[in-house]
Motif scaffolding. Structure first.
Motif, PDB file in Angstrom:
ATOM      1  N   LEU A 114       0.816  -1.221   0.000  1.00  9.57           N
ATOM      2  CA  LEU A 114       0.000   0.000   0.000  1.00  9.57           C
ATOM      3  C   LEU A 114       0.850   1.271   0.000  1.00  9.57           C
ATOM      4  N   PRO A 115       1.832   1.442   0.905  1.00  8.20           N
ATOM      5  CA  PRO A 115       2.640   2.670   0.862  1.00  8.20           C
ATOM      6  C   PRO A 115       3.381   2.846  -0.458  1.00  8.20           C
ATOM      7  N   LEU A 118       0.894   4.004  -3.118  1.00  5.41           N
ATOM      8  CA  LEU A 118       0.535   5.398  -2.840  1.00  5.41           C
ATOM      9  C   LEU A 118       1.637   6.336  -3.330  1.00  5.41           C
ATOM     10  N   ASP A 123      -3.947   4.400  -8.361  1.00 11.89           N
ATOM     11  CA  ASP A 123      -5.290   4.623  -7.844  1.00 11.89           C
ATOM     12  C   ASP A 123      -6.148   3.396  -8.127  1.00 11.89           C
ATOM     13  N   LEU A 187      -6.586   2.574  -0.932  1.00 15.71           N
ATOM     14  CA  LEU A 187      -5.716   3.591  -1.521  1.00 15.71           C
ATOM     15  C   LEU A 187      -6.275   5.000  -1.358  1.00 15.71           C
ATOM     16  N   ARG A 188      -7.480   5.196  -1.881  1.00 14.80           N
ATOM     17  CA  ARG A 188      -8.063   6.536  -1.871  1.00 14.80           C
ATOM     18  C   ARG A 188      -8.285   7.024  -0.433  1.00 14.80           C
ATOM     19  N   ALA A 190      -6.773   6.070   2.303  1.00  9.96           N
ATOM     20  CA  ALA A 190      -5.516   6.316   3.008  1.00  9.96           C
ATOM     21  C   ALA A 190      -4.927   7.670   2.621  1.00  9.96           C
ATOM     22  N   GLU A 191      -4.944   7.976   1.326  1.00 11.09           N
ATOM     23  CA  GLU A 191      -4.416   9.274   0.905  1.00 11.09           C
ATOM     24  C   GLU A 191      -5.230  10.418   1.499  1.00 11.09           C
ATOM     25  N   ARG A 195      -3.688  13.261   4.075  1.00  9.38           N
ATOM     26  CA  ARG A 195      -3.735  14.689   3.745  1.00  9.38           C
ATOM     27  C   ARG A 195      -4.512  15.462   4.806  1.00  9.38           C
ATOM     28  N   TRP A 200       0.756  13.720   4.757  1.00 10.30           N
ATOM     29  CA  TRP A 200       1.024  13.150   3.438  1.00 10.30           C
ATOM     30  C   TRP A 200       2.443  13.462   2.960  1.00 10.30           C
ATOM     31  N   ILE A 204       4.992  10.221   2.906  1.00  8.00           N
ATOM     32  CA  ILE A 204       5.177   9.686   1.554  1.00  8.00           C
ATOM     33  C   ILE A 204       6.593   9.993   1.058  1.00  8.00           C
ATOM     34  N   LEU A 273       0.753   6.654   8.496  1.00  7.94           N
ATOM     35  CA  LEU A 273       0.779   5.612   7.471  1.00  7.94           C
ATOM     36  C   LEU A 273       0.998   4.236   8.095  1.00  7.94           C
TER      37      LEU A 273
END
Length: 408
Positions: A114-115, A118, A123, A187-188, A190-191, A195, A200, A204, A273
């Motif tokens: 996942l990280p 990202l 996506d 994914l979505r 987590a981002e 943020r 983020w 990241i 994260l």
């Protein structure tokens, strides 16, 4: 970070997942792994292969950067959790089966992707496109249709991300999307959470630094040559060792991720994260087994359950069922009651039909299937007595069908 911030990213309970499958009472149930028996490939490895590469100057070769990152991350995690493993059902570490299948993995290593995805800008649309490119295992669709005619119900249980494979199930038409049960991969979400928490950019950045270091290390420690029309890459043992060390630095030290439930309870991850990764309850070894047994109780009962899989992370599910088939995988064959080596899943239908007709015990079913199939497929008794020759034939068929870089 408040607990509520990450609670929505975890999978629902096993009971909730079983409810969504809407299994009807009565009859036989086939609970099968998805990757291998039903669809070919290794989704996470393929996603990393497609998405991870240097921005410039990268060398396109096999194995790819993403495949190496996944394989070496898996190896590092496996080594780090060695002491915590135990054989399924035995409860004594000293009795670990020859094949090495245990309950340590629990799908945790899958969420480590996942990280990386990202950081690479992947996506859901990207993952769905990759999943929709999955090829059906030869004969799987016909096996499914014939089972429907026989009155069997079917469920697919996978460690791989659930949603992309549900899109595949909807497209193929022979497996109900609601009966494809897999792991979360937010994914979505987590981002958005990173943020919102203002984490983020910094977190990241750590992942992107890891990727830059990994790419440089792979290039520096590899030999590349042409093998016919294929460019091959050999990554040195020294490079593997350094990459595993860098993996540990990112996940253990920088993201603060813990590997075991007890460790997590005592020391939650120090980063947002890291906590997201820890919060995702993966459908791993024990969860696969628990889901299969739960679905069986809602159908015809445990005596009318057949489980099927091809990997070490299917072992618990295979060992718990009275009837189980380990197909094209030595670890699965060691865990299952019956082993099957085949390039056409219609051959598994012969075994399933004989089991459903109650043609006798394991020995009788194996004997009758051998007579019916002749040389079209190899059927044998499962268990820990699997010979080296049979184990190698399982490995060869798995590589032939699923590719040479399948992790499990």
């Amino acid at each position: 970070m408040e607990t509520g911030d990450i609670g929505g990213l975890a999978a629902g309970s096993l009971g909730t997942m079983a409810d969504a499958a809407r299994i009807r009472p009565g009859g036989w149930l086939l609970a099968s792994d998805v990757e291998g028996p039903l669809f070919l490939g290794d989704f996470i490895a393929e996603a990393l292969s497609a998405c991870l590469a240097p921005a410039a100057g990268g060398i396109d070769a096999a194995p790819s950067y993403g495949q190496i990152l996944y394989a070496e991350g898996y190896a590092a995690f496996s080594a780090d959790t060695e002491a915590s493993r135990r054989p399924e059902g035995a409860g004594r570490r000293e009795t670990r089966p020859e094949g090495g299948y245990t309950l340590a993995q629990e799908g945790t290593d899958t969420i480590f992707a996942l990280p990386l995805l990202l950081a690479a800008g992947a996506d859901y649309a990207c993952l769905e496109r990759l999943a929709l490119g999955s090829r059906e295992t030869p004969g799987a669709a016909e096996m499914a249709r014939r089972l429907d005619q026989m009155g069997w119900q079917r469920a697919g249980i996978t460690t791989a991300p659930q949603q992309p494979y549900r899109a595949v199930a909807e497209r193929c038409g022979w497996l109900s999307p609601g009966r494809l049960l897999g792991s979360p991969f937010p994914l979505r979400e987590a981002e958005a959470l990173l943020r919102r928490l203002g984490r983020w950019d910094v977190e990241i950045a750590w992942v992107r630094a890891y990727l830059r270091d990994a790419y440089e290390l792979i290039d520096r420690e590899s030999e590349v040559w042409m093998d016919g029309s294929t460019r091959r890459r050999h990554f040195s043992d020294a490079g593997r060792k350094r990459l595993r060390q860098r993996f540990r630095r990112l996940y253990r030290e920088e993201l603060g991720i813990s590997y075991t439930h007890g460790e997590r309870a005592a020391r939650p991850a120090s980063t947002a994260l890291g906590r997201i990764v820890e919060a995702c309850a993966m459908v791993g070894d024990r969860a696969k087994a628990a889901l299969a047994m739960t679905l069986a109780r809602r159908a015809g009962g445990p005596d009318r359950l057949v489980t099927m899989g091809d990997g070490a992370n299917d072992a618990a599910m295979l060992r718990r069922a009275r009837w189980s088939i380990g197909v094209n995988g030595p670890d699965a064959a060691r865990a299952a009651r019956i082993g099957l080596i085949t390039d056409d899943m219609r051959h598994a239908l012969v075994l399933l039909r004989l089991i459903g007709e109650q043609a006798g015990g394991i020995d009788a079913v194996v004997g009758l299937a051998r007579e019916e199939l002749g040389g079209a497929a190899l059927v044998h008794l499962g268990g820990e007595g699997l010979t080296p020759e049979l184990a190698e034939r399982h490995r060869q068929m798995k590589r032939r069908l699923r590719g040479e870089f399948v992790t499990y």
